[in-house]
Design a protein around this motif. Structure first.
Motif, PDB file in Angstrom:
ATOM      1  N   PRO A 193       4.874  -6.997  -6.385  1.00 56.46           N
ATOM      2  CA  PRO A 193       5.267  -6.333  -5.135  1.00 56.46           C
ATOM      3  C   PRO A 193       5.017  -7.215  -3.919  1.00 56.46           C
ATOM      4  N   SER A 194       5.886  -7.107  -2.952  1.00 53.48           N
ATOM      5  CA  SER A 194       5.757  -7.890  -1.718  1.00 53.48           C
ATOM      6  C   SER A 194       4.961  -7.140  -0.658  1.00 53.48           C
ATOM      7  N   TYR A 195       4.359  -6.022  -1.035  1.00 52.16           N
ATOM      8  CA  TYR A 195       3.593  -5.198  -0.095  1.00 52.16           C
ATOM      9  C   TYR A 195       2.218  -4.919  -0.693  1.00 52.16           C
ATOM     10  N   THR A 196       1.263  -4.629   0.178  1.00 55.31           N
ATOM     11  CA  THR A 196      -0.084  -4.288  -0.257  1.00 55.31           C
ATOM     12  C   THR A 196      -0.233  -2.771  -0.341  1.00 55.31           C
ATOM     13  N   ARG A 197      -1.377  -2.330  -0.849  1.00 57.92           N
ATOM     14  CA  ARG A 197      -1.647  -0.893  -0.917  1.00 57.92           C
ATOM     15  C   ARG A 197      -1.654  -0.270   0.479  1.00 57.92           C
ATOM     16  N   ALA A 198      -2.268  -0.965   1.436  1.00 60.03           N
ATOM     17  CA  ALA A 198      -2.327  -0.445   2.806  1.00 60.03           C
ATOM     18  C   ALA A 198      -0.929  -0.351   3.415  1.00 60.03           C
ATOM     19  N   GLU A 199      -0.097  -1.372   3.160  1.00 57.51           N
ATOM     20  CA  GLU A 199       1.268  -1.355   3.705  1.00 57.51           C
ATOM     21  C   GLU A 199       2.083  -0.230   3.083  1.00 57.51           C
ATOM     22  N   LEU A 200       1.898   0.007   1.783  1.00 58.89           N
ATOM     23  CA  LEU A 200       2.600   1.116   1.138  1.00 58.89           C
ATOM     24  C   LEU A 200       2.181   2.438   1.766  1.00 58.89           C
TER      25      LEU A 200
END
Length: 213
Positions: free
Chosen positions: A160-167
């Protein structure tokens, strides 16, 4: 002298107080103090039961501003959020959200404006609880899926190109009916990534879990 206090609840490694402070500054807020609760579940712990949540009720005075990333930071469910928001307003504290720049205070005495304000608070609290329930369901589904398969032998797909926080930020802004372009601007993700997450929220959560993120 009035002050602006950012309350940051940090429940994951990626959701740092520094990240939330950066978001607040990018949204144009000037923060005087940051109060942080770390490792506290937002869906099981009431605000008054959190170590620093209790501190907010002691330190905030009439004229102060309580800044939060989203209204879900102020309680564990619909009742907790609405009760706390109204209690702060009764004390003369203004509540503002980083996402969508919402503002709530108790200064108005016009019955119609009060009714509209209270209805909006209830609606936002209900959305926050619904989003929390959806996230818990996605997590349960991911756990069950992980148990049923040998992850070492399963193709995990593209990282994934996103982190948990960004999600989490994307999901909160989607719940607030923010557009993909606005979400991309806040998170730094591409618009295409935001659209993919919107199309399959549970799949986005599962992708992070597959990579141990």
């Amino acid at each position: 002298m009035s002050k602006t206090v950012l309350y940051a609840r940090v429940s994951t490694i990626d959701q740092t107080a520094a990240h939330q402070l950066t978001q607040a500054r990018q949204a144009g807020f000037v923060v005087d103090e940051v109060v942080t609760d770390e490792g506290v579940s937002g869906v099981s712990t009431a605000l008054r039961e959190r170590p620093q949540g209790r501190r907010l009720f002691d330190m905030l005075r009439a004229g102060d501003t309580l800044l939060v990333r989203w209204v879900d930071r102020l309680g564990r469910n619909y009742a907790d959020v609405t009760d706390n928001v109204r209690e702060f307003m009764r004390r003369g504290v203004v509540i503002k959200t980083i996402i969508n720049g919402m503002s709530f205070d108790g200064s108005t005495r016009d019955p119609m404006q009060m009714a509209v304000r209270d209805a909006l608070i209830g609606f936002m609290a209900a959305m926050a609880q619904a989003q929390a329930e959806a996230m818990k369901e996605a997590q349960r589904a991911g756990i069950e899926h992980a148990k049923s398969q040998d992850r070492a032998r399963v193709y995990k797909g593209r990282k994934p190109s996103y982190t948990r926080a960004e999600l989490q930020t994307v999901l909160e802004m989607l719940a607030a009916n923010s557009g993909a372009s606005d979400i991309a601007k806040v998170t730094g993700l591409t618009r295409q990534t935001v659209l993919r997450i919107r199309a399959d929220q549970a799949g986005a959560d599962e992708a992070l879990r597959a990579w141990g993120m």
